[in-house]
Design a protein around this motif. Structure first.
Motif, PDB file in Angstrom:
ATOM      1  N   PRO A  84     -26.844 -15.027  80.226  1.00  0.00           N
ATOM      2  CA  PRO A  84     -25.846 -16.108  80.178  1.00  0.00           C
ATOM      3  C   PRO A  84     -26.300 -17.380  79.483  1.00  0.00           C
ATOM      4  CG  PRO A  84     -25.918 -15.115  82.372  1.00  0.00           C
ATOM      5  CD  PRO A  84     -27.076 -14.547  81.607  1.00  0.00           C
ATOM      6  N   ASP A  85     -27.614 -17.628  79.442  1.00  0.00           N
ATOM      7  CA  ASP A  85     -28.093 -18.874  78.846  1.00  0.00           C
ATOM      8  C   ASP A  85     -28.308 -18.784  77.337  1.00  0.00           C
ATOM      9  OD1 ASP A  85     -30.264 -17.181  78.912  1.00  0.00           O
ATOM     10  OD2 ASP A  85     -31.600 -18.544  79.989  1.00  0.00           O
ATOM     11  N   VAL A  86     -28.062 -17.609  76.749  1.00  0.00           N
ATOM     12  CA  VAL A  86     -28.400 -17.400  75.334  1.00  0.00           C
ATOM     13  C   VAL A  86     -27.554 -18.259  74.403  1.00  0.00           C
ATOM     14  CG1 VAL A  86     -28.371 -15.726  73.443  1.00  0.00           C
ATOM     15  CG2 VAL A  86     -29.360 -15.105  75.657  1.00  0.00           C
ATOM     16  N   ARG A  87     -26.253 -18.093  74.448  1.00  0.00           N
ATOM     17  CA  ARG A  87     -25.402 -18.832  73.511  1.00  0.00           C
ATOM     18  C   ARG A  87     -25.525 -20.348  73.680  1.00  0.00           C
ATOM     19  NH1 ARG A  87     -22.122 -16.095  70.191  1.00  0.00           N
ATOM     20  NH2 ARG A  87     -21.766 -13.874  70.586  1.00  0.00           N
ATOM     21  N   PRO A  88     -25.501 -20.878  74.920  1.00  0.00           N
ATOM     22  CA  PRO A  88     -25.648 -22.333  75.046  1.00  0.00           C
ATOM     23  C   PRO A  88     -26.963 -22.860  74.470  1.00  0.00           C
ATOM     24  CG  PRO A  88     -24.828 -21.401  77.096  1.00  0.00           C
ATOM     25  CD  PRO A  88     -25.221 -20.243  76.225  1.00  0.00           C
ATOM     26  N   ALA A  89     -28.064 -22.147  74.719  1.00  0.00           N
ATOM     27  CA  ALA A  89     -29.361 -22.618  74.225  1.00  0.00           C
ATOM     28  C   ALA A  89     -29.440 -22.566  72.708  1.00  0.00           C
ATOM     29  CB  ALA A  89     -30.486 -21.785  74.841  1.00  0.00           C
ATOM     30  N   LEU A  90     -29.018 -21.442  72.122  1.00  0.00           N
ATOM     31  CA  LEU A  90     -29.074 -21.314  70.671  1.00  0.00           C
ATOM     32  C   LEU A  90     -28.202 -22.362  69.992  1.00  0.00           C
ATOM     33  CD1 LEU A  90     -28.825 -17.426  70.228  1.00  0.00           C
ATOM     34  CD2 LEU A  90     -30.880 -18.826  70.428  1.00  0.00           C
ATOM     35  N   ALA A  91     -27.015 -22.558  70.526  1.00  0.00           N
ATOM     36  CA  ALA A  91     -26.093 -23.522  69.928  1.00  0.00           C
ATOM     37  C   ALA A  91     -26.649 -24.943  69.994  1.00  0.00           C
ATOM     38  CB  ALA A  91     -24.739 -23.448  70.630  1.00  0.00           C
ATOM     39  N   GLU A  92     -27.264 -25.293  71.109  1.00  0.00           N
ATOM     40  CA  GLU A  92     -27.791 -26.650  71.247  1.00  0.00           C
ATOM     41  C   GLU A  92     -28.980 -26.883  70.325  1.00  0.00           C
ATOM     42  OE1 GLU A  92     -29.075 -29.810  74.766  1.00  0.00           O
ATOM     43  OE2 GLU A  92     -28.324 -27.812  75.275  1.00  0.00           O
ATOM     44  N   GLU A 112     -28.306  -4.761  63.256  1.00  0.00           N
ATOM     45  CA  GLU A 112     -26.902  -4.809  62.848  1.00  0.00           C
ATOM     46  C   GLU A 112     -25.985  -5.078  64.032  1.00  0.00           C
ATOM     47  OE1 GLU A 112     -25.809  -4.897  59.763  1.00  0.00           O
ATOM     48  OE2 GLU A 112     -27.921  -4.881  59.204  1.00  0.00           O
ATOM     49  N   GLN A 113     -26.301  -4.500  65.171  1.00  0.00           N
ATOM     50  CA  GLN A 113     -25.512  -4.746  66.381  1.00  0.00           C
ATOM     51  C   GLN A 113     -25.582  -6.223  66.777  1.00  0.00           C
ATOM     52  OE1 GLN A 113     -23.626  -2.651  68.317  1.00  0.00           O
ATOM     53  NE2 GLN A 113     -23.897  -0.949  66.903  1.00  0.00           N
ATOM     54  N   LEU A 114     -26.778  -6.799  66.693  1.00  0.00           N
ATOM     55  CA  LEU A 114     -26.942  -8.213  67.036  1.00  0.00           C
ATOM     56  C   LEU A 114     -26.172  -9.106  66.060  1.00  0.00           C
ATOM     57  CD1 LEU A 114     -30.717  -8.311  67.962  1.00  0.00           C
ATOM     58  CD2 LEU A 114     -28.845  -9.007  69.461  1.00  0.00           C
ATOM     59  N   ARG A 115     -26.231  -8.774  64.784  1.00  0.00           N
ATOM     60  CA  ARG A 115     -25.504  -9.587  63.798  1.00  0.00           C
ATOM     61  C   ARG A 115     -24.001  -9.533  64.052  1.00  0.00           C
ATOM     62  NH1 ARG A 115     -29.436  -6.893  59.987  1.00  0.00           N
ATOM     63  NH2 ARG A 115     -31.152  -8.407  59.842  1.00  0.00           N
ATOM     64  N   ALA A 116     -23.529  -8.399  64.538  1.00  0.00           N
ATOM     65  CA  ALA A 116     -22.101  -8.257  64.811  1.00  0.00           C
ATOM     66  C   ALA A 116     -21.635  -9.151  65.956  1.00  0.00           C
ATOM     67  CB  ALA A 116     -21.770  -6.796  65.131  1.00  0.00           C
ATOM     68  N   LEU A 117     -22.580  -9.596  66.796  1.00  0.00           N
ATOM     69  CA  LEU A 117     -22.220 -10.481  67.904  1.00  0.00           C
ATOM     70  C   LEU A 117     -22.000 -11.919  67.449  1.00  0.00           C
ATOM     71  CD1 LEU A 117     -24.632  -9.273  70.754  1.00  0.00           C
ATOM     72  CD2 LEU A 117     -22.212  -8.725  70.429  1.00  0.00           C
ATOM     73  N   ASP A 118     -22.352 -12.215  66.191  1.00  0.00           N
ATOM     74  CA  ASP A 118     -22.138 -13.549  65.624  1.00  0.00           C
ATOM     75  C   ASP A 118     -22.773 -14.635  66.497  1.00  0.00           C
ATOM     76  OD1 ASP A 118     -21.219 -15.333  63.704  1.00  0.00           O
ATOM     77  OD2 ASP A 118     -19.305 -15.649  64.715  1.00  0.00           O
ATOM     78  N   LEU A 119     -24.031 -14.432  66.805  1.00  0.00           N
ATOM     79  CA  LEU A 119     -24.771 -15.426  67.577  1.00  0.00           C
ATOM     80  C   LEU A 119     -24.976 -16.696  66.751  1.00  0.00           C
ATOM     81  CD1 LEU A 119     -27.547 -13.104  69.062  1.00  0.00           C
ATOM     82  CD2 LEU A 119     -25.668 -14.169  70.333  1.00  0.00           C
ATOM     83  N   PRO A 120     -25.124 -17.847  67.420  1.00  0.00           N
ATOM     84  CA  PRO A 120     -25.377 -19.087  66.680  1.00  0.00           C
ATOM     85  C   PRO A 120     -26.843 -19.167  66.224  1.00  0.00           C
ATOM     86  CG  PRO A 120     -25.250 -19.550  69.026  1.00  0.00           C
ATOM     87  CD  PRO A 120     -24.907 -18.085  68.859  1.00  0.00           C
ATOM     88  N   VAL A 121     -27.210 -18.300  65.267  1.00  0.00           N
ATOM     89  CA  VAL A 121     -28.555 -18.272  64.708  1.00  0.00           C
ATOM     90  C   VAL A 121     -28.457 -18.273  63.186  1.00  0.00           C
ATOM     91  CG1 VAL A 121     -29.544 -17.044  66.681  1.00  0.00           C
ATOM     92  CG2 VAL A 121     -28.684 -15.744  64.723  1.00  0.00           C
ATOM     93  N   ASP A 122     -29.558 -18.612  62.554  1.00  0.00           N
ATOM     94  CA  ASP A 122     -29.604 -18.620  61.096  1.00  0.00           C
ATOM     95  C   ASP A 122     -29.979 -17.266  60.522  1.00  0.00           C
ATOM     96  OD1 ASP A 122     -29.198 -21.577  60.327  1.00  0.00           O
ATOM     97  OD2 ASP A 122     -30.696 -21.683  61.922  1.00  0.00           O
ATOM     98  N   ALA A 123     -30.743 -16.472  61.277  1.00  0.00           N
ATOM     99  CA  ALA A 123     -31.167 -15.163  60.769  1.00  0.00           C
ATOM    100  C   ALA A 123     -31.628 -14.283  61.924  1.00  0.00           C
ATOM    101  CB  ALA A 123     -32.293 -15.316  59.748  1.00  0.00           C
ATOM    102  N   ILE A 124     -31.517 -12.964  61.712  1.00  0.00           N
ATOM    103  CA  ILE A 124     -31.957 -11.959  62.680  1.00  0.00           C
ATOM    104  C   ILE A 124     -32.763 -10.908  61.923  1.00  0.00           C
ATOM    105  CG2 ILE A 124     -31.192 -10.073  64.192  1.00  0.00           C
ATOM    106  CD1 ILE A 124     -28.707 -11.815  64.821  1.00  0.00           C
ATOM    107  N   ALA A 125     -33.872 -10.473  62.524  1.00  0.00           N
ATOM    108  CA  ALA A 125     -34.686  -9.414  61.921  1.00  0.00           C
ATOM    109  C   ALA A 125     -35.316  -8.593  63.039  1.00  0.00           C
ATOM    110  CB  ALA A 125     -35.768 -10.003  61.019  1.00  0.00           C
TER     111      ALA A 125
END
Length: 219
Positions: A84-92, A112-125
């Motif tokens: 639950p704390d993922v999106r708030p922390a990344l966004a802040e 690819e699954q993570l990218r599909a979630l459209d997380l507030p991040v600049d890059a995923i690897a």
């Protein structure tokens, strides 16, 4: 000053419970049995995937993943798998002007699954994309070339002392150890975890810690 934050994935961003349940179902053992075996190997400081070998001696993870795909069991990471704390922390953190990434020991399909979630991040690897996995030092060499900052300006956030804290520090990064998941809880007071730059219980603890160390460049 801190310019970039990179997050481990399993048991940092993602709750692995559903994934372990799927492995238990695939191997035909009670979910509690596999959970107990995961706990046993973690307590011994071993890789948690070794629990699968205890259920099926000679277990080949790559081969079993292929067999699961062939049987129609598609690898999925769902919104409900996020802590639950993922999106708030990344966004802040991004709002504060920090570059935010996620990089861990997962397959290319998981990326690819993570990218599909459209997380507030600049890059995923993932290690599956990079061809090298933690704790190999080459994983962190790749991470340093990937993140737009000098090593001592990058914070790596993870739960695993041996895979995350130790090798990230050795690579010159700063580290936040997260007390979460089997490794995070069990080894929280071990010297290997206590060596981290910061020790946190929630990802939402990070912005206040890191933004005090962040200073934007003067034009």
């Amino acid at each position: 000053m801190i310019r970039a934050v990179v997050f481990d994935i399993g048991e940092t961003l993602i709750d692995d419970t559903r994934g372990w349940h799927q492995w238990a179902d695939w191997l035909g053992v009670p979910r509690h049995t596999l959970s107990a075996l995961v706990g046993a190997v973690v307590a011994q400081g071993r890789d948690n995937a070794e629990a699968l070998q205890l259920v099926r001696p000679g277990f080949d993870l790559a081969a079993e993943r292929r067999a699961r795909r062939h049987a129609g069991h598609i690898e999925q990471i769902l919104e409900s798998d996020l802590y639950p704390d993922v999106r708030p922390a990344l966004a802040e953190l991004r709002k504060a002007g920090l570059w935010v990434g996620a990089a861990g020991n997962q397959t290319a399909a998981a990326a690819e699954q993570l990218r599909a979630l459209d997380l507030p991040v600049d890059a995923i690897a993932t290690s599956g994309e990079w061809g090298v996995a933690k704790p190999d030092p080459r994983f962190f060499e790749r991470l340093i070339s990937w993140a737009p900052a000098e090593p001592d300006q990058i914070v790596y956030v993870g739960d695993h002392p041996a895979n995350d804290v130790g090798p990230a520090l050795a690579a010159g990064l700063r580290v936040a150890h997260l007390r979460r998941g089997p490794f995070g809880y069990l080894w929280a007071d071990d010297p290997s975890a206590r060596a981290a730059t910061w020790r946190i219980d929630r990802l939402t603890d990070l912005p206040a810690l890191l933004t005090t160390s962040y200073q934007p460049e003067v034009e």
